[in-house]
Enzyme design. Structure first.
Site, PDB file in Angstrom:
ATOM      1  N   ASN A   1     -12.328  -0.486  -4.050  1.00  0.00           N
ATOM      2  CA  ASN A   1     -13.493  -0.222  -3.200  1.00  0.00           C
ATOM      3  C   ASN A   1     -14.183  -1.509  -2.772  1.00  0.00           C
ATOM      4  OD1 ASN A   1     -13.528   2.561  -2.833  1.00  0.00           O
ATOM      5  ND2 ASN A   1     -14.609   2.957  -4.743  1.00  0.00           N
TER       6      ASN A   1
ATOM      7  N   GLU B   1     -13.154   8.418  -9.683  1.00  0.00           N
ATOM      8  CA  GLU B   1     -11.698   8.222  -9.619  1.00  0.00           C
ATOM      9  C   GLU B   1     -10.983   8.933 -10.757  1.00  0.00           C
ATOM     10  OE1 GLU B   1     -13.339   4.453 -11.684  1.00  0.00           O
ATOM     11  OE2 GLU B   1     -14.014   5.979 -10.253  1.00  0.00           O
TER      12      GLU B   1
ATOM     13  N   ASP C   1     -11.521   6.263  -0.305  1.00  0.00           N
ATOM     14  CA  ASP C   1     -11.445   7.721  -0.160  1.00  0.00           C
ATOM     15  C   ASP C   1     -10.031   8.169   0.209  1.00  0.00           C
ATOM     16  OD1 ASP C   1     -14.073   7.976  -0.791  1.00  0.00           O
ATOM     17  OD2 ASP C   1     -14.783   8.309   1.264  1.00  0.00           O
TER      18      ASP C   1
ATOM     19  N   ASP D   1      -7.116   8.643 -14.888  1.00  0.00           N
ATOM     20  CA  ASP D   1      -8.064   7.740 -14.240  1.00  0.00           C
ATOM     21  C   ASP D   1      -7.307   6.653 -13.474  1.00  0.00           C
ATOM     22  OD1 ASP D   1     -11.153   7.093 -14.380  1.00  0.00           O
ATOM     23  OD2 ASP D   1     -10.120   5.172 -14.484  1.00  0.00           O
ATOM     24  N   ILE D   2      -7.755   6.357 -12.254  1.00  0.00           N
ATOM     25  CA  ILE D   2      -7.114   5.308 -11.447  1.00  0.00           C
ATOM     26  C   ILE D   2      -7.529   3.946 -12.002  1.00  0.00           C
ATOM     27  CG2 ILE D   2      -6.845   4.325  -9.146  1.00  0.00           C
ATOM     28  CD1 ILE D   2      -7.622   7.022  -7.989  1.00  0.00           C
TER      29      ILE D   2
END
Length: 356
Positions: free
Chosen positions: A222, A257, A231, A214-215
């Site tokens: 965002n 993400e 994106d 996971d980021i």
């Protein structure tokens, strides 16, 4: 008791209006056509409305499907698969008929041989007449059978070429259906299929690990820079993960993400090393706009790891890897955590969403 009277204007029946308009234009009232005209009625897609208006009352189903394929590919991909399957079934039926004809021809040839044998065995006729008649029968039957055989061979070859083309078309539809359009990695559907296959093979299960990636703080990215930048970062992260794993590793974007990696033929130590490698490489990858100089980074990852032998089934494996991911998040992010029994199982997620 007095009944209250409403002063509201009756809401128009949108469905009836759209259906009436379709009928007036001679458009078949099937679901995929209704969706096109519904969107045009709402005006949410001006270009779609313009294309439908240009067709007027001359719209053929082929024209409508071509527009639908451009604007509603989620529906038309499945229709393409159905069409390819139908064509393949038709070609197979033709091939079976051809082979049955070939069998009938061989049976007929066998009957001719039997007739020739009976003539040869006929003691009442002269030897010359017997041989002449038998040779004539065999020559004619052999020539006919050979000609028919050549034609059937050519037809079989042609059918094989056609079926191979259809098979490739089906493979392409499946590839599209199982690919995440943004990162070009596998999507959740492909991930579910691949993870399920691990538990269909005991040997595969013994040496397979799952990495859930996971980021970190992606929502902040965002919110700060906008979704187009987000994106691009997602796409780059996917590329970095893919580039730093073995070619046979399965990589998917499973949502938002979050990514997942299935490593087969790997020990627990190798899975942990792979997780740390992609995490380290990404942390040192610059995320900077070359035109404006804006720096979007650093971008880091948290990774949860679980071996397939530590779980009862695919759902349990995903659950446990995600618990490890949650532990990595809670302990400071940008780290890899291996699932261990006794970890807090209430990770704050609703696990029912993974039952698909």
């Amino acid at each position: 008791m007095q009944t209250a009277t409403s002063n509201k204007t009756p809401t128009p029946d949108i469905a009836a209006q759209i259906t009436h308009a379709m009928r007036m234009m001679g458009v078949a009232p099937i679901p995929r056509n209704y969706e096109l005209y519904y969107e045009a009625y709402l005006g949410s897609n001006p270009q779609l409305s313009k294309e439908l208006a240009a067709l007027g009352s001359r719209a053929t189903q082929e024209d409508l499907d071509a527009i639908g394929a451009r604007y509603f590919s989620h529906i038309h991909h499945s229709r393409g698969i159905e069409r390819a399957h139908s064509t393949l079934a038709e070609k197979l039926s033709e091939l079976v008929t051809l082979l049955r004809d070939e069998q009938y021809a061989l049976e007929s040839y066998n009957r001719v041989l039997d007739e020739a044998y009976l003539n040869i065995a006929n003691k009442s006729a002269s030897s010359a007449d017997i041989l002449r008649h038998a040779i004539d029968i065999l020559s004619e039957a052999t020539a006919d059978t050979m000609n028919q055989g050549k034609e059937r061979v050519q037809t079989v070859v042609q059918k094989s070429v056609e079926m191979e083309a259809i098979r490739q078309e089906l493979d392409e539809y499946k590839r599209i259906a199982n690919t995440d359009s943004l990162t070009r990695l596998g999507n959740r559907r492909a991930f579910d299929e691949t993870l399920a296959a691990v538990y269909n093979n005991e040997q595969l299960r013994n040496y397979t690990g799952l990495l859930v990636v996971d980021i970190d703080h992606f929502k902040k990215v965002n919110d700060s820079f906008g979704h187009p930048v987000g994106d691009k970062i997602l796409s780059t992260v996917g590329t970095v993960i893919r580039a730093n794993l073995r070619r046979d590793a399965f990589v998917a974007r499973t949502g938002g993400e979050e990514f997942a990696v299935i490593l087969s033929d790997s020990t627990q130590e190798e899975c942990m090393q792979a997780a740390d490698r992609i995490r380290s490489v990404l942390a040192n990858t610059p995320f900077k706009n070359s035109k404006t100089g804006v720096n979007y980074g650093p971008i880091t990852l948290s990774v949860g790891v679980c071996m397939a032998t530590a779980a009862d089934d695919p759902l349990d494996l995903y659950h446990k890897a995600d618990i490890a991911l949650y532990a990595a998040k809670n302990s400071g992010r940008n780290r890899t955590v291996l699932f261990e029994e006794g970890m807090r199982k209430d990770s704050g997620r609703n696990w029912l969403i993974y039952r698909r």
